[in-house]
Design an enzyme around this catalytic site. Structure first.
Site, PDB file in Angstrom:
ATOM      1  N   GLU A   1       0.890  -1.174   0.000  1.00 43.20           N
ATOM      2  CA  GLU A   1       0.000   0.000   0.000  1.00 43.20           C
ATOM      3  C   GLU A   1       0.917   1.210   0.000  1.00 43.20           C
ATOM      4  OE1 GLU A   1      -3.048  -0.339  -0.600  1.00 43.20           O
ATOM      5  OE2 GLU A   1      -3.113  -2.501  -0.297  1.00 43.20           O
TER       6      GLU A   1
ATOM      7  N   CYS B   1      -1.464   8.889   4.486  1.00 42.06           N
ATOM      8  CA  CYS B   1      -1.493   8.570   3.060  1.00 42.06           C
ATOM      9  C   CYS B   1      -2.813   9.014   2.457  1.00 42.06           C
ATOM     10  CB  CYS B   1      -1.283   7.082   2.858  1.00 42.06           C
ATOM     11  SG  CYS B   1      -2.366   6.148   3.925  1.00 42.06           S
TER      12      CYS B   1
HETATM   13  P1  NAD Z   1       9.160   5.139   2.892  1.00 37.63           P
HETATM   14  O1  NAD Z   1       8.850   4.520   1.588  1.00 37.63           O
HETATM   15  O2  NAD Z   1      10.227   6.167   2.943  1.00 37.63           O
HETATM   16  O3  NAD Z   1       9.584   4.019   3.944  1.00 37.63           O
HETATM   17  C1  NAD Z   1       8.745   2.899   4.208  1.00 37.63           C
HETATM   18  C2  NAD Z   1       9.609   1.762   4.701  1.00 37.63           C
HETATM   19  O4  NAD Z   1      10.429   1.304   3.618  1.00 37.63           O
HETATM   20  C3  NAD Z   1      10.562   2.148   5.829  1.00 37.63           C
HETATM   21  O5  NAD Z   1      10.667   1.076   6.741  1.00 37.63           O
HETATM   22  C4  NAD Z   1      11.868   2.358   5.084  1.00 37.63           C
HETATM   23  O6  NAD Z   1      13.005   2.212   5.893  1.00 37.63           O
HETATM   24  C5  NAD Z   1      11.780   1.255   4.054  1.00 37.63           C
HETATM   25  N1  NAD Z   1      12.635   1.444   2.875  1.00 37.63           N
HETATM   26  C6  NAD Z   1      13.087   2.595   2.344  1.00 37.63           C
HETATM   27  N2  NAD Z   1      13.808   2.345   1.232  1.00 37.63           N
HETATM   28  C7  NAD Z   1      13.815   0.997   1.067  1.00 37.63           C
HETATM   29  C8  NAD Z   1      14.360   0.121   0.097  1.00 37.63           C
HETATM   30  N3  NAD Z   1      15.057   0.588  -0.934  1.00 37.63           N
HETATM   31  N4  NAD Z   1      14.141  -1.204   0.233  1.00 37.63           N
HETATM   32  C9  NAD Z   1      13.418  -1.682   1.276  1.00 37.63           C
HETATM   33  N5  NAD Z   1      12.863  -0.893   2.221  1.00 37.63           N
HETATM   34  C10 NAD Z   1      13.054   0.423   2.109  1.00 37.63           C
HETATM   35  O7  NAD Z   1       7.783   5.718   3.470  1.00 37.63           O
HETATM   36  P2  NAD Z   1       7.516   6.545   4.804  1.00 37.63           P
HETATM   37  O8  NAD Z   1       8.095   7.923   4.641  1.00 37.63           O
HETATM   38  O9  NAD Z   1       7.868   5.769   6.009  1.00 37.63           O
HETATM   39  O10 NAD Z   1       5.929   6.639   4.762  1.00 37.63           O
HETATM   40  C11 NAD Z   1       5.266   7.578   3.963  1.00 37.63           C
HETATM   41  C12 NAD Z   1       4.784   6.962   2.681  1.00 37.63           C
HETATM   42  O11 NAD Z   1       3.965   5.837   2.984  1.00 37.63           O
HETATM   43  C13 NAD Z   1       3.911   7.897   1.875  1.00 37.63           C
HETATM   44  O12 NAD Z   1       4.203   7.756   0.514  1.00 37.63           O
HETATM   45  C14 NAD Z   1       2.502   7.401   2.171  1.00 37.63           C
HETATM   46  O13 NAD Z   1       1.550   7.717   1.191  1.00 37.63           O
HETATM   47  C15 NAD Z   1       2.721   5.935   2.294  1.00 37.63           C
HETATM   48  N6  NAD Z   1       1.670   5.297   3.090  1.00 37.63           N
HETATM   49  C16 NAD Z   1       0.709   4.604   2.420  1.00 37.63           C
HETATM   50  C17 NAD Z   1      -0.324   4.000   3.124  1.00 37.63           C
HETATM   51  C18 NAD Z   1      -1.392   3.221   2.412  1.00 37.63           C
HETATM   52  O14 NAD Z   1      -2.125   2.505   3.073  1.00 37.63           O
HETATM   53  N7  NAD Z   1      -1.504   3.334   1.105  1.00 37.63           N
HETATM   54  C19 NAD Z   1      -0.358   4.101   4.515  1.00 37.63           C
HETATM   55  C20 NAD Z   1       0.655   4.814   5.164  1.00 37.63           C
HETATM   56  C21 NAD Z   1       1.672   5.406   4.432  1.00 37.63           C
END
Ligand code: NAD
Length: 544
Positions: A293, A327
């Site tokens: 998501e 989000c």
């Molecule tokens: P992010 O993508 O920066 O990080 C999410 C997770 O991925 C973290 O644990 C991070 O350390 C990890 N990560 C980062 N780079 C990675 C890689 N290359 N490989 C594997 N893991 C990696 O997101 P964030 O800043 O923590 O959260 C905000 C984002 O999440 C926004 O885009 C928001 O829209 C989305 N979000 C979506 C939903 C939904 O249900 N659609 C819900 C909450 C947040």
């Protein structure tokens, strides 16, 4: 002996406490905040049920009070990622063989511990570590996480009851096996509940997990891990580690027993994961489940017949609660020219009443954004408005100050260009962009809305005209996975509005619903014939 069908009835949503002045819950939360702030926590990884410390300590500070130290977490090396995978795979057989009623009881007990003994500590951790006010923490780290646990137990017990038909002479049955390997849960900073749900949903189904939270959520994630351990989660079933995302990810995707990823976060990260998994496809024992998501560019479309006050309240809450870091947060609004001036005037007046500051002052509606990287990125979108050559202007807010914490005023950008950058890109902060359209052209405007961004997570329409409501609901069928009529586009509740978006916003497997749990199961169909045929010949090929 296990010879009965166990029923986990549909639960009720956990009641939201209101934390009004003088209430018992307000006092309890204030006490928990003071206690946690007075300590410096030394947060270990949890691998095979053991606390593991690497010695490579990273500081944790409240985003709204960067001068204060809350503690440290121990960053993971590559070796810890391998250890976590090994621990998970070693626990796999006995966890998969644990009876459903005992597996379920662990998660029901965790929900109960969270609702009672740990409620205020968990909310305080979320407030301090992620800069949420009391109400935003309550609906996330208490209520939503409790609901995820209880509803998922109920949904899974419903799945287990589903069986194929058995005509006379045979028995057909279906077993819902866990996946053959481990599941990687990669979780975002913005919801403690998502952090808890992504590893527990697969684990409930009998899977073993490696859980990598965002660094900025480790403070509250570790409290949930303590709860799971107290609830009796066996060693190795969920292993909590803190590697860098790409490093941890690549080790997991290269493993032959990588069985799936349960991800919530940004679209770019998810697309990168999918590519790496694709590159490794020939290595795997089974095809991994990829559930993600991701981002959104959530809209509010106001029809010329809308109720202005409802729109203003929907925008004020929908765009700015938790500093717009949901989000689902409204981040672009389409206003009809007949109502635009009144909506703008009232919205600006409302935003000026929103107090901003640290979370321990309960009168603050707005707190800080999560970290310096987010602050700088959001501030850039705001400062760029000045160079927009008249395409956009700041209607209110716009001040950014990171001297004591990462504070950004609730900001409204007014644009005359429906494809201005802040109408298209996810900003993930307290910034709403509004565009005013010709009220006579509302039908054509729906096309503009639908084609402006690659996302399709949430969206809201406001209207009093029922024909218009029906028309818009159909016209925008693919524009949002969660669609709201006369309400803000945030605040989905487990069991009521299953959550997830399509297009670039994710695989839409609806966290906290029965649909999500199917992704963590690999059914085996068993047919038993009571009296087996003893001759291969059929009547049709006998000679006349
Ligand atoms: P992010 O993508 O920066 O990080 C999410 C997770 O991925 C973290 O644990 C991070 O350390 C990890 N990560 C980062 N780079 C990675 C890689 N290359 N490989 C594997 N893991 C990696 O997101 P964030 O800043 O923590 O959260 C905000 C984002 O999440 C926004 O885009 C928001 O829209 C989305 N979000 C979506 C939903 C939904 O249900 N659609 C819900 C909450 C947040």
């Amino acid at each position: 002996m296990n010879n009965a069908y166990f029923d986990f009835a549909e639960p009720k949503n956990e009641p939201v406490l209101n934390y009004a002045p003088g209430s018992a819950e307000r006092k309890a939360l204030q006490k928990a905040l003071a206690e946690m702030k007075s300590q410096q926590r030394d947060i270990p990884m949890y691998i095979n049920g053991e606390e593991v410390r690497s010695g490579n300590k990273k500081e944790i500070r409240p985003p709204h009070e960067t001068g204060h130290l809350l503690g440290h977490f121990h960053a993971s090396t590559e070796a810890h990622v391998h250890d976590a995978i090994d621990a998970a795979l070693n626990a796999r057989e006995s966890w998969a063989a644990t009876s459903w009623e005992h597996r379920a009881s662990i998660f029901m007990k965790a929900a109960e511990l969270l609702a009672t003994k740990y409620r205020y500590r968990m909310n305080a951790a979320t407030m301090l570590g992620q800069s949420k006010n009391a109400y935003q923490a309550e609906i996330d780290s208490a209520c939503e996480l409790i609901d995820f646990l209880r509803f998922n137990v109920h949904f899974l017990s419903q799945i287990y009851k589903q069986q194929p038909i058995s005509p006379q002479g045979m028995d057909n049955r279906m077993e819902y096996r866990p996946l053959e390997g481990f599941v990687l849960a990669v979780t975002p900073f913005n919801f403690t509940a998502i952090g808890g749900n992504l590893p527990t949903a697969p684990a409930m189904c009998g899977n073993v997990c490696v859980w990598k939270p965002a660094n900025t959520q480790i403070y509250s994630a570790s409290v949930f891990m303590e709860i799971l351990i107290e609830a009796g989660l066996p060693k190795g079933v969920i292993n909590l580690i803190y590697p860098s995302g790409p490093v941890g990810g690549e080790i997991c995707y290269a493993h032959p027993y990588f069985a799936g990823v349960h991800f919530t976060g940004s679209t770019g990260v998810f697309q990168g994961m999918w590519k790496s998994i694709g590159n490794n496809i020939a290595r795997y024992k089974s095809y991994p489940r990829i559930v993600g998501e991701t981002g959104g560019k959530d809209f509010v479309f106001v029809h010329p017949s809308a109720n202005v006050d409802a729109v203003v309240a929907g925008l004020a809450r929908g765009a700015f609660e938790y500093q717009g870091q949901k989000c689902s947060a409204a981040s672009r609004a389409y206003l009809p020219a007949n109502l635009a001036d009144e909506i703008k005037t009232k919205l600006v007046a409302e935003l000026k009443t929103m107090k901003m500051g640290p979370v321990d002052d309960f009168t603050n509606f707005i707190n800080a954004v999560i970290d310096e990287k987010a602050f700088d990125s959001i501030a850039k979108y705001i400062s760029n408005v000045e160079q927009s050559n008249g395409a956009a202007k700041i209607l209110c807010g716009g001040k950014c100050d990171k001297s004591k914490g990462y504070f950004i005023e609730p900001t409204v950008i007014d644009t005359v260009d429906p494809s201005y950058v802040t109408m298209c890109e996810e900003i993930f902060g307290p910034v709403l962009t509004i565009y005013t359209y010709d009220a006579d052209n509302w039908i054509q405007e729906l096309d503009v809305l639908d084609n402006t961004s690659p996302y399709a997570l949430t969206g809201a329409i406001f209207a009093q005209d029922r024909h218009a409501i029906e028309f818009m609901t159909k016209a925008l069928v693919n524009s949002a996975g969660n669609f709201y009529i006369n309400d803000k586009p945030t605040g989905a509740v487990v069991g009521q509005q299953p959550f997830g978006g399509a297009r670039a916003s994710g695989t839409n497997d609806k966290a906290g619903s029965v649909l999500n749990l199917y992704r963590w199961l690999s059914p085996r169909t068993i047919k038993e014939t009571y009296v087996s045929p003893v001759d291969y010949r059929y009547p049709f090929h006998q000679a006349d």
